[in-house]
Design a protein around this motif. Structure first.
Motif, PDB file in Angstrom:
ATOM      1  N   ARG A  70       0.826  -1.211   0.000  1.00  0.00           N
ATOM      2  CA  ARG A  70       0.000   0.000   0.000  1.00  0.00           C
ATOM      3  C   ARG A  70       0.856   1.256   0.000  1.00  0.00           C
ATOM      4  O   ARG A  70       0.452   2.289  -0.494  1.00  0.00           O
ATOM      5  N   ASP A  71       2.047   1.154   0.571  1.00  0.00           N
ATOM      6  CA  ASP A  71       2.963   2.294   0.654  1.00  0.00           C
ATOM      7  C   ASP A  71       4.101   2.094  -0.340  1.00  0.00           C
ATOM      8  O   ASP A  71       4.910   1.172  -0.201  1.00  0.00           O
ATOM      9  N   ARG A  72       4.164   2.935  -1.329  1.00  0.00           N
ATOM     10  CA  ARG A  72       5.163   2.830  -2.390  1.00  0.00           C
ATOM     11  C   ARG A  72       6.589   2.917  -1.839  1.00  0.00           C
ATOM     12  O   ARG A  72       7.509   2.311  -2.382  1.00  0.00           O
ATOM     13  N   LEU A  73       6.792   3.657  -0.736  1.00  0.00           N
ATOM     14  CA  LEU A  73       8.131   3.766  -0.156  1.00  0.00           C
ATOM     15  C   LEU A  73       8.658   2.410   0.303  1.00  0.00           C
ATOM     16  O   LEU A  73       9.852   2.133   0.187  1.00  0.00           O
ATOM     17  N   ASP A  74       7.775   1.554   0.833  1.00  0.00           N
ATOM     18  CA  ASP A  74       8.196   0.203   1.233  1.00  0.00           C
ATOM     19  C   ASP A  74       8.696  -0.579   0.023  1.00  0.00           C
ATOM     20  O   ASP A  74       9.725  -1.260   0.092  1.00  0.00           O
ATOM     21  N   ALA A  75       7.976  -0.467  -1.065  1.00  0.00           N
ATOM     22  CA  ALA A  75       8.382  -1.162  -2.293  1.00  0.00           C
ATOM     23  C   ALA A  75       9.709  -0.611  -2.811  1.00  0.00           C
ATOM     24  O   ALA A  75      10.587  -1.377  -3.223  1.00  0.00           O
ATOM     25  N   ASP A  76       9.857   0.701  -2.780  1.00  0.00           N
ATOM     26  CA  ASP A  76      11.089   1.322  -3.285  1.00  0.00           C
ATOM     27  C   ASP A  76      12.311   0.900  -2.470  1.00  0.00           C
ATOM     28  O   ASP A  76      13.383   0.658  -3.032  1.00  0.00           O
ATOM     29  N   LYS A  77      12.161   0.789  -1.147  1.00  0.00           N
ATOM     30  CA  LYS A  77      13.278   0.314  -0.304  1.00  0.00           C
ATOM     31  C   LYS A  77      13.672  -1.109  -0.691  1.00  0.00           C
ATOM     32  O   LYS A  77      14.851  -1.443  -0.771  1.00  0.00           O
ATOM     33  N   PHE A  78      12.663  -1.935  -0.902  1.00  0.00           N
ATOM     34  CA  PHE A  78      12.907  -3.322  -1.317  1.00  0.00           C
ATOM     35  C   PHE A  78      13.655  -3.347  -2.653  1.00  0.00           C
ATOM     36  O   PHE A  78      14.654  -4.051  -2.812  1.00  0.00           O
ATOM     37  N   LEU A  79      13.175  -2.570  -3.608  1.00  0.00           N
ATOM     38  CA  LEU A  79      13.780  -2.546  -4.947  1.00  0.00           C
ATOM     39  C   LEU A  79      15.195  -1.996  -4.919  1.00  0.00           C
ATOM     40  O   LEU A  79      16.044  -2.418  -5.717  1.00  0.00           O
ATOM     41  N   ASP A  80      15.495  -1.083  -3.998  1.00  0.00           N
ATOM     42  CA  ASP A  80      16.859  -0.552  -3.867  1.00  0.00           C
ATOM     43  C   ASP A  80      17.847  -1.647  -3.487  1.00  0.00           C
ATOM     44  O   ASP A  80      19.022  -1.581  -3.840  1.00  0.00           O
ATOM     45  N   GLN A  81      17.372  -2.666  -2.785  1.00  0.00           N
ATOM     46  CA  GLN A  81      18.235  -3.786  -2.409  1.00  0.00           C
ATOM     47  C   GLN A  81      18.593  -4.652  -3.617  1.00  0.00           C
ATOM     48  O   GLN A  81      19.709  -5.153  -3.708  1.00  0.00           O
ATOM     49  N   PHE A  82      17.636  -4.846  -4.520  1.00  0.00           N
ATOM     50  CA  PHE A  82      17.810  -5.834  -5.590  1.00  0.00           C
ATOM     51  C   PHE A  82      18.080  -5.227  -6.964  1.00  0.00           C
ATOM     52  O   PHE A  82      18.634  -5.903  -7.825  1.00  0.00           O
ATOM     53  N   LYS A  83      17.664  -4.020  -7.204  1.00  0.00           N
ATOM     54  CA  LYS A  83      17.875  -3.304  -8.462  1.00  0.00           C
ATOM     55  C   LYS A  83      17.532  -4.162  -9.699  1.00  0.00           C
ATOM     56  O   LYS A  83      18.377  -4.397 -10.554  1.00  0.00           O
ATOM     57  N   PRO A  84      16.292  -4.636  -9.778  1.00  0.00           N
ATOM     58  CA  PRO A  84      15.919  -5.488 -10.915  1.00  0.00           C
ATOM     59  C   PRO A  84      15.902  -4.709 -12.231  1.00  0.00           C
ATOM     60  O   PRO A  84      15.610  -3.515 -12.249  1.00  0.00           O
ATOM     61  N   THR A  85      16.221  -5.425 -13.305  1.00  0.00           N
ATOM     62  CA  THR A  85      16.132  -4.823 -14.642  1.00  0.00           C
ATOM     63  C   THR A  85      14.849  -5.258 -15.355  1.00  0.00           C
ATOM     64  O   THR A  85      14.566  -4.769 -16.438  1.00  0.00           O
ATOM     65  N   PHE A  86      14.107  -6.170 -14.755  1.00  0.00           N
ATOM     66  CA  PHE A  86      12.837  -6.595 -15.348  1.00  0.00           C
ATOM     67  C   PHE A  86      11.741  -5.593 -14.977  1.00  0.00           C
ATOM     68  O   PHE A  86      11.934  -4.700 -14.147  1.00  0.00           O
ATOM     69  N   ASP A  87      10.577  -5.752 -15.604  1.00  0.00           N
ATOM     70  CA  ASP A  87       9.446  -4.840 -15.471  1.00  0.00           C
ATOM     71  C   ASP A  87       8.820  -4.963 -14.081  1.00  0.00           C
ATOM     72  O   ASP A  87       8.378  -6.033 -13.689  1.00  0.00           O
ATOM     73  N   VAL A  88       8.777  -3.847 -13.343  1.00  0.00           N
ATOM     74  CA  VAL A  88       8.142  -3.804 -12.028  1.00  0.00           C
ATOM     75  C   VAL A  88       6.982  -2.820 -12.108  1.00  0.00           C
ATOM     76  O   VAL A  88       7.145  -1.691 -12.574  1.00  0.00           O
TER      77      VAL A  88
END
Length: 165
Positions: free
Chosen positions: A92-110
């Motif tokens: 529900r909170d985009r900031l939580d998702a962004d923190k997660f993504l900062d760890q993994f830095k995926p190149t696929f479509d999110v």
């Protein structure tokens, strides 16, 4: 016999205009009262002809932390053969998702779905859930959860669908 009416084998028939109006009324009634299936909130139209690994995840999900490196490895290995990975975040909170993504830095479509409309459409019952969709848009495999021990079997399913034309 009255003017404007025709007789048929079963008796008098309505004039053409009235019959057409009745048919139109029935057709409109059919359209109004027939349920229409909603379009999926995750638009995959641009991925036609590709094998799609559609993954639903959240930042708080432990197995999701294990699946992201695997999905990146699969992207690196099979994107050139027609694999598209789409990871849909349900936080529900985009900031939580962004923190997660900062760890993994995926190149696929999110993609982000904080209201959970896509999860509702696909009837998601766990986290993560992935759907493996073939080149013709047919869901062929569904996985609930992610365990590294299952990664080889998931990759075999990907290769199977990528080999199909």
């Amino acid at each position: 016999m009255q003017l404007g009416k025709r007789s048929g084998p079963k008796g008098p028939r309505a004039p053409n205009g009235l019959a057409a109006a009745r048919r139109l009324f029935l057709a409109l009634g059919f359209l109004v009262f027939t349920p229409i299936r909603a379009a999926p909130p995750v638009d995959l139209a641009g991925l036609e002809g590709q094998v799609v690994y559609l993954d639903f995840w959240a930042s708080w999900c432990g197995p999701c932390k294990q699946s992201f490196p695997w999905m990146q490895t699969m992207t690196n290995a099979y994107q050139g053969q027609g694999l598209a990975i789409v990871a849909v975040n349900l936080d529900r909170d985009r900031l939580d998702a962004d923190k997660f993504l900062d760890q993994f830095k995926p190149t696929f479509d999110v993609r982000f779905d904080p209201k959970g409309k896509s999860a509702e459409f696909y009837k998601i019952k766990g986290m993560p859930v992935s759907l493996l969709i073939d080149r013709h848009g047919v869901t062929r495999f569904t996985h609930v959860g992610f365990r590294p021990v299952d990664a080889a079997a998931y990759e075999a399913q990907l290769r199977e669908l990528l080999a199909e034309k």
